[in-house]
Scaffold this motif. Structure first.
Motif, PDB file in Angstrom:
ATOM      1  N   UNK A 184       0.785  -1.275   0.213  1.00 46.43           N
ATOM      2  CA  UNK A 184       0.054   0.071   0.053  1.00 46.43           C
ATOM      3  C   UNK A 184       0.626   1.192  -0.021  1.00 46.43           C
ATOM      4  N   UNK A 185       1.986   1.135   0.814  1.00 47.13           N
ATOM      5  CA  UNK A 185       2.891   2.522   0.793  1.00 47.13           C
ATOM      6  C   UNK A 185       3.449   2.639  -0.460  1.00 47.13           C
ATOM      7  N   UNK A 186       3.830   1.712  -1.291  1.00 50.07           N
ATOM      8  CA  UNK A 186       4.600   1.760  -2.536  1.00 50.07           C
ATOM      9  C   UNK A 186       3.560   2.502  -3.643  1.00 50.07           C
ATOM     10  N   UNK A 187       2.256   2.016  -3.408  1.00 52.25           N
ATOM     11  CA  UNK A 187       1.122   2.583  -4.236  1.00 52.25           C
ATOM     12  C   UNK A 187       0.952   4.044  -4.006  1.00 52.25           C
ATOM     13  N   UNK A 188       0.918   4.220  -2.739  1.00 58.49           N
ATOM     14  CA  UNK A 188       0.424   5.753  -2.496  1.00 58.49           C
ATOM     15  C   UNK A 188       1.670   6.386  -3.096  1.00 58.49           C
ATOM     16  N   UNK A 189       2.893   6.019  -2.852  1.00 58.33           N
ATOM     17  CA  UNK A 189       4.189   6.789  -3.014  1.00 58.33           C
ATOM     18  C   UNK A 189       4.067   7.227  -4.625  1.00 58.33           C
ATOM     19  N   UNK A 190       3.509   6.104  -5.668  1.00 54.40           N
ATOM     20  CA  UNK A 190       3.657   6.668  -6.843  1.00 54.40           C
ATOM     21  C   UNK A 190       2.796   7.963  -7.309  1.00 54.40           C
ATOM     22  N   UNK A 191       2.018   8.389  -6.420  1.00 51.40           N
ATOM     23  CA  UNK A 191       1.167   9.616  -6.786  1.00 51.40           C
ATOM     24  C   UNK A 191       1.836  10.892  -6.222  1.00 51.40           C
ATOM     25  N   UNK A 192       1.990  11.895  -6.559  1.00 50.70           N
ATOM     26  CA  UNK A 192       2.331  13.068  -6.246  1.00 50.70           C
ATOM     27  C   UNK A 192       1.557  13.741  -5.355  1.00 50.70           C
ATOM     28  N   UNK A 193       0.221  13.425  -5.787  1.00 47.70           N
ATOM     29  CA  UNK A 193      -0.719  14.094  -5.144  1.00 47.70           C
ATOM     30  C   UNK A 193      -1.205  13.629  -3.565  1.00 47.70           C
ATOM     31  N   UNK A 194      -0.548  12.238  -3.488  1.00 48.26           N
ATOM     32  CA  UNK A 194      -0.822  11.684  -2.182  1.00 48.26           C
ATOM     33  C   UNK A 194       0.382  11.658  -1.258  1.00 48.26           C
ATOM     34  N   UNK A 195       0.144  11.839   0.015  1.00 42.98           N
ATOM     35  CA  UNK A 195       1.406  11.980   0.980  1.00 42.98           C
ATOM     36  C   UNK A 195       1.079  10.917   2.078  1.00 42.98           C
ATOM     37  N   UNK A 196       2.163  10.101   2.121  1.00 44.66           N
ATOM     38  CA  UNK A 196       1.986   9.181   3.268  1.00 44.66           C
ATOM     39  C   UNK A 196       2.466   9.536   4.467  1.00 44.66           C
ATOM     40  N   UNK A 197       1.822   9.162   5.470  1.00 50.66           N
ATOM     41  CA  UNK A 197       2.064   9.857   6.863  1.00 50.66           C
ATOM     42  C   UNK A 197       2.585   8.703   7.749  1.00 50.66           C
ATOM     43  N   UNK A 198       3.356   9.380   8.351  1.00 52.21           N
ATOM     44  CA  UNK A 198       4.195   8.360   9.435  1.00 52.21           C
ATOM     45  C   UNK A 198       5.463   7.856   8.889  1.00 52.21           C
ATOM     46  N   UNK A 199       5.700   8.069   7.615  1.00 52.25           N
ATOM     47  CA  UNK A 199       6.977   7.390   6.979  1.00 52.25           C
ATOM     48  C   UNK A 199       8.004   8.380   6.544  1.00 52.25           C
ATOM     49  N   UNK A 200       8.845   9.182   7.484  1.00 48.64           N
ATOM     50  CA  UNK A 200       9.437  10.249   6.865  1.00 48.64           C
ATOM     51  C   UNK A 200      10.521   9.787   5.816  1.00 48.64           C
ATOM     52  N   UNK A 201      10.940   8.679   5.852  1.00 44.41           N
ATOM     53  CA  UNK A 201      11.750   8.115   4.859  1.00 44.41           C
ATOM     54  C   UNK A 201      11.597   7.582   3.673  1.00 44.41           C
ATOM     55  N   UNK A 202      10.196   7.705   3.429  1.00 45.73           N
ATOM     56  CA  UNK A 202       9.521   7.079   1.998  1.00 45.73           C
ATOM     57  C   UNK A 202       9.105   5.783   2.538  1.00 45.73           C
TER      58      UNK A 202
END
Ligand SMILES: Cc1ncc(COP(=O)(O)O)c(C=O)c1O
Length: 452
Positions: free
Chosen positions: A346-364
């Protein structure tokens, strides 16, 4: 003036309206029975037409709020209790009354065994996690004047802790320190050590964040609290049933948790589990009918009985018995391995979109610092508000996710999330299937690609 466009089309339609008079549109919509939310990002209103229909497929992704569906046997145990016993506990000298007392005592023992405890700890039932937290804090801090008392807690706590402490500060002079967390929601045990002072009576720690899923380092915190005069209370609302822990070896004095989340019980039951050494010093915040010594109305009364004043929720406690039986057949380690794979996808899917921001993972999305987590994932959008996202996912795909601040009033500034809008949270549980996770990935794609 209103400009309309369709955001997503499923069993129900999500419409976006950009309006000059949002208030009028909202009140007209609610008069017509149409669901609507406003966006904190824009002057947009999102409306859902056909709002009385639910989508055929339900993908439940809100296990951090409560688990659904329940494990096998749970609903049946509740029904059987009500149908076959159905009487008040600790009240009757008739046979069904005694059977009820025995049934409830068995669930207490099952819960103690689940937590690796024996009679050295006492289990007191309450009606939900919030009441358990209130009971525990007030039982420790029962004096009218609390000006000499100090509490240490963390920024990851639920409002049931933060508001209780703030209320005791305002009305009875309690002092308390909120230890910050990092951008993952992790609290440095050394910061807890620095916050503890000679008059610290209680250290309250939320085991796992209900926003980022991060699990705190109980071993290190335990060693620190053991070196102080303070008691230690653990809020295990988000961890119980997902993370195995042993309160006795960690030196925890009070554990509180609801039964309806990771354990798989029904609404209506939670508990305070207290070490028997601390029990004599506790005083329940409420008193009432206990079915015993009814001729006296002035205390002191026994702590456990007073916390349980009034009728217990027998059907719900019985369902917890069945949930614990089901939990004893599952491996938490296997679940954690599976869930960690889900979170990574799920994290990698979120990271594919510049419009979405993963929360709680400052290192990506790689999660380089590797803290352990319960299956909770939060993200936000640069263009959509969290409630808009939740409504869209539900109306387009039947995905049920939680939006907002998640009753975690203090963590958001540390996570860099909008203090009004919060996050969209997807949370997973024992009933989650691979198909649910695939649907969550599709949902993220929809949000990432939506033309807002
Ligand atoms: C960390 C935490 N503590 C306490 C609670 C309160 O539990 P309940 O909803 O049963 O009152 C919750 C509920 O979400 C929670 O996440």
């Amino acid at each position: 003036m209103c400009r309309w466009s369709v955001l997503a089309k499923g069993a129900t339609l999500s419409w976006v309206a950009v309006c000059t008079d949002n208030r009028r549109l909202m009140s007209t919509a609610s008069l017509c029975g149409i669901s609507c939310v406003t966006s904190s990002h824009s002057r947009r209103i999102i409306l859902r037409s056909g709002s009385n229909q639910v989508t055929e497929r339900r993908v439940y992704l809100d296990h951090a709020a409560t688990s659904w569906p329940k494990p096998p046997g749970v609903l049946e145990a509740c029904l059987e209790f009500q149908r076959d016993l159905g009487v008040a506990a600790s009240r009757g000298a008739y046979l069904r009354g005694e059977q009820t007392d025995r049934a409830i005592a068995q669930v207490r023992s099952k819960l103690s065994r689940f937590l690796h405890l024996d009679d050295a700890y006492r289990v007191a039932w309450t009606s939900n996690g919030t009441m358990a937290i209130h009971a525990a804090i007030h039982s420790v801090l029962w004096q009218t004047d609390l000006r000499g008392e100090h509490v240490v807690t963390t920024a990851t706590e639920h409002n049931s802790v933060l508001r209780t402490l703030a209320d005791l500060q305002e009305r009875r002079g309690l002092r308390w320190t909120m230890v910050p967390c990092d951008a993952r929601g992790w609290v440095d045990p050394d910061a807890i050590e620095q916050a503890i002072c000679s008059d610290t009576k209680l250290v309250i720690v939320n085991h796992a964040s209900n926003v980022t899923g991060v699990v705190q380092d109980l071993e290190r915190i335990g060693r620190i609290v053991a070196n102080s005069e303070a008691w230690w209370m653990l809020d295990a609302a988000q961890s119980i049933g997902y993370v195995d822990f042993d309160p006795r070896s960690l030196g925890i004095d009070l554990v509180v948790a609801p039964a309806h989340k990771g354990l798989g019980g029904m609404f209506g039951t939670a508990f305070v589990v207290a070490a028997s050494e601390v029990v004599p010093s506790l005083r329940s915040p409420w008193v009432g009918g206990t079915g015993r010594s009814s001729g006296t109305w002035t205390g002191p009364f026994e702590w456990l009985e007073s916390v349980e004043s009034g009728n217990l929720n027998g059907p719900s406690i019985a369902s917890l018995g069945a949930a614990l039986l089901s939990a004893s057949t599952r491996s938490m380690a296997d679940f954690q391995a599976k869930a960690s794979d889900w979170l990574s996808r799920l994290r990698h899917q979120i990271a594919r979109y510049a419009s979405l921001r993963l929360v709680g993972y400052p290192d990506g999305p790689e999660d380089l610092q590797q803290v352990s987590r319960v299956p909770v994932l939060s993200f936000s959008s640069r263009t959509l508000g969290s409630h808009e996202m939740a409504m869209l996912l539900d109306s387009a795909m039947g995905l049920e996710c939680r939006s907002g601040l998640h009753c975690a009033g203090a963590i958001h500034p540390f996570l860099g999330t909008d203090p009004q809008d919060g996050t969209l949270r997807m949370s997973f549980g024992h009933a989650t299937s691979e198909a649910d996770v695939d649907a969550a990935i599709q949902g993220i794609r929809l949000l990432g690609e939506v033309n807002a």
